[in-house]
Scaffold this motif. Structure first.
Motif, PDB file in Angstrom:
ATOM      1  N   GLU A 140     -23.006  70.554   8.635  1.00 56.61           N
ATOM      2  CA  GLU A 140     -23.690  71.658   8.290  1.00 56.61           C
ATOM      3  C   GLU A 140     -22.967  72.911   8.155  1.00 56.61           C
ATOM      4  N   LEU A 141     -22.109  73.084   9.577  1.00 56.89           N
ATOM      5  CA  LEU A 141     -21.302  74.280   9.595  1.00 56.89           C
ATOM      6  C   LEU A 141     -20.132  74.170   8.559  1.00 56.89           C
ATOM      7  N   GLN A 142     -19.574  72.974   8.678  1.00 56.07           N
ATOM      8  CA  GLN A 142     -18.421  72.798   7.556  1.00 56.07           C
ATOM      9  C   GLN A 142     -19.047  73.155   6.039  1.00 56.07           C
ATOM     10  N   ASP A 143     -20.231  72.705   5.811  1.00 60.05           N
ATOM     11  CA  ASP A 143     -20.612  72.991   4.513  1.00 60.05           C
ATOM     12  C   ASP A 143     -20.687  74.454   4.356  1.00 60.05           C
ATOM     13  N   ARG A 144     -21.172  75.100   5.304  1.00 60.36           N
ATOM     14  CA  ARG A 144     -21.489  76.754   5.233  1.00 60.36           C
ATOM     15  C   ARG A 144     -20.161  77.425   5.267  1.00 60.36           C
ATOM     16  N   VAL A 145     -19.344  76.882   6.068  1.00 61.47           N
ATOM     17  CA  VAL A 145     -18.073  77.274   6.011  1.00 61.47           C
ATOM     18  C   VAL A 145     -17.322  77.658   4.550  1.00 61.47           C
ATOM     19  N   ASP A 146     -17.093  76.260   4.143  1.00 62.47           N
ATOM     20  CA  ASP A 146     -16.668  75.824   2.953  1.00 62.47           C
ATOM     21  C   ASP A 146     -17.421  76.936   1.651  1.00 62.47           C
ATOM     22  N   ALA A 147     -18.610  76.893   1.627  1.00 62.45           N
ATOM     23  CA  ALA A 147     -19.210  77.745   0.695  1.00 62.45           C
ATOM     24  C   ALA A 147     -18.750  79.248   0.785  1.00 62.45           C
ATOM     25  N   GLU A 148     -18.740  79.648   1.960  1.00 66.26           N
ATOM     26  CA  GLU A 148     -18.472  81.212   2.233  1.00 66.26           C
ATOM     27  C   GLU A 148     -17.167  81.369   2.104  1.00 66.26           C
ATOM     28  N   ALA A 149     -16.157  80.343   2.288  1.00 55.96           N
ATOM     29  CA  ALA A 149     -14.747  80.566   2.104  1.00 55.96           C
ATOM     30  C   ALA A 149     -14.556  80.572   0.546  1.00 55.96           C
ATOM     31  N   THR A 150     -15.324  79.668  -0.118  1.00 54.55           N
ATOM     32  CA  THR A 150     -15.116  79.721  -1.517  1.00 54.55           C
ATOM     33  C   THR A 150     -15.660  81.042  -2.211  1.00 54.55           C
ATOM     34  N   ALA A 151     -16.786  81.801  -1.636  1.00 56.86           N
ATOM     35  CA  ALA A 151     -17.213  83.087  -2.235  1.00 56.86           C
ATOM     36  C   ALA A 151     -16.313  83.989  -1.978  1.00 56.86           C
ATOM     37  N   LEU A 152     -15.732  84.199  -0.690  1.00 56.19           N
ATOM     38  CA  LEU A 152     -14.782  85.175  -0.211  1.00 56.19           C
ATOM     39  C   LEU A 152     -13.595  85.139  -0.840  1.00 56.19           C
ATOM     40  N   TRP A 153     -13.161  83.795  -1.485  1.00 50.51           N
ATOM     41  CA  TRP A 153     -12.043  83.652  -2.175  1.00 50.51           C
ATOM     42  C   TRP A 153     -12.123  84.109  -3.426  1.00 50.51           C
ATOM     43  N   GLN A 154     -13.307  83.861  -4.103  1.00 46.75           N
ATOM     44  CA  GLN A 154     -13.574  84.288  -5.447  1.00 46.75           C
ATOM     45  C   GLN A 154     -13.797  85.795  -5.614  1.00 46.75           C
TER      46      GLN A 154
END
Length: 221
Positions: free
Chosen positions: A65-79
């Protein structure tokens, strides 16, 4: 011919039999105790193993769950970073993957990135190098207002009547608002530089516009 069993030998045999029986009973009791202890230890080991498995499953689910949340937030910040970079950001590509040997708490690192992007997105102060451009905005605003006032006054003189009275007053108001007109192009300059039109830049525009307006009124016939 059978030998007769004496009373003394019979008593000794009975005593020996009793001792053997007692010893066998003690060994049987000890064996049962050992067996019960081993079963209890085995049941405890199984329970501990099951508890560890359940705990590992919960930790694995939380980690996913933490990995999915981190991946999603990292993608949003990168965008968001790509959007800030504009044309250059389109050539940046997808977000980078995990780095081997990286240390640090992902939520803390993401919070630092969010704070950095927030501070980078806030408009700053206009640098001193644009002061001449700001003064030019003030001068241009005063000139435009003076030109409009002159046109309005000329129209009043031309058409006469009530316009000859009202338009000169309107022309004077427009000319006096000249220093404020320069704030419009100055705001455009600030927006293009992603900066605030603060008190210092606004003061430069107003002082330049006011000086130009006073000069024009002084030189006017």
């Amino acid at each position: 011919m059978n030998e007769s069993v004496t009373e003394e030998s019979y008593t000794a045999q009975v005593r020996r039999l009793a001792e053997l029986t007692e010893r066998v009973q003690a060994q049987r009791t000890e064996a049962h105790t050992w067996h019960d202890q081993q079963c209890a230890a085995a049941r405890k080991a199984v329970a501990d193993a099951e508890d560890q498995v359940h705990r590992a499953e919960r930790n694995l689910a939380a980690a996913r769950e933490l990995q999915d949340r981190v991946d999603a937030e990292a993608t949003a910040l990168w965008q968001e970073l790509r959007n800030r970079l504009g044309q250059v950001g389109r050539r940046v590509g997808p977000p980078p993957g995990p780095v081997a040997g990286a240390v640090g708490d992902p939520p803390v690192l993401l919070a630092a990135v969010r704070d950095l992007l927030a501070r980078a997105g806030q408009p700053g102060e206009l640098p001193g190098s644009v002061n001449p451009l700001l003064a030019l905005c003030g001068v241009a605003g005063a000139l435009v207002a003076y030109a409009l006032g002159t046109v309005a006054r000329a129209a009043g003189d031309r058409y006469g009547g009530d316009l000859a009275v009202g338009l000169p007053v309107l022309a004077l108001v427009v000319i006096l608002l000249g220093p404020l007109v320069g704030l419009v192009p100055a705001k455009v300059v600030a927006d293009r530089r992603h900066a605030l039109l603060g008190p210092r830049p606004a003061a430069i525009v107003l002082v330049a516009g006011l000086a130009t307006t006073v000069l024009l009124l002084t030189l006017a016939p």
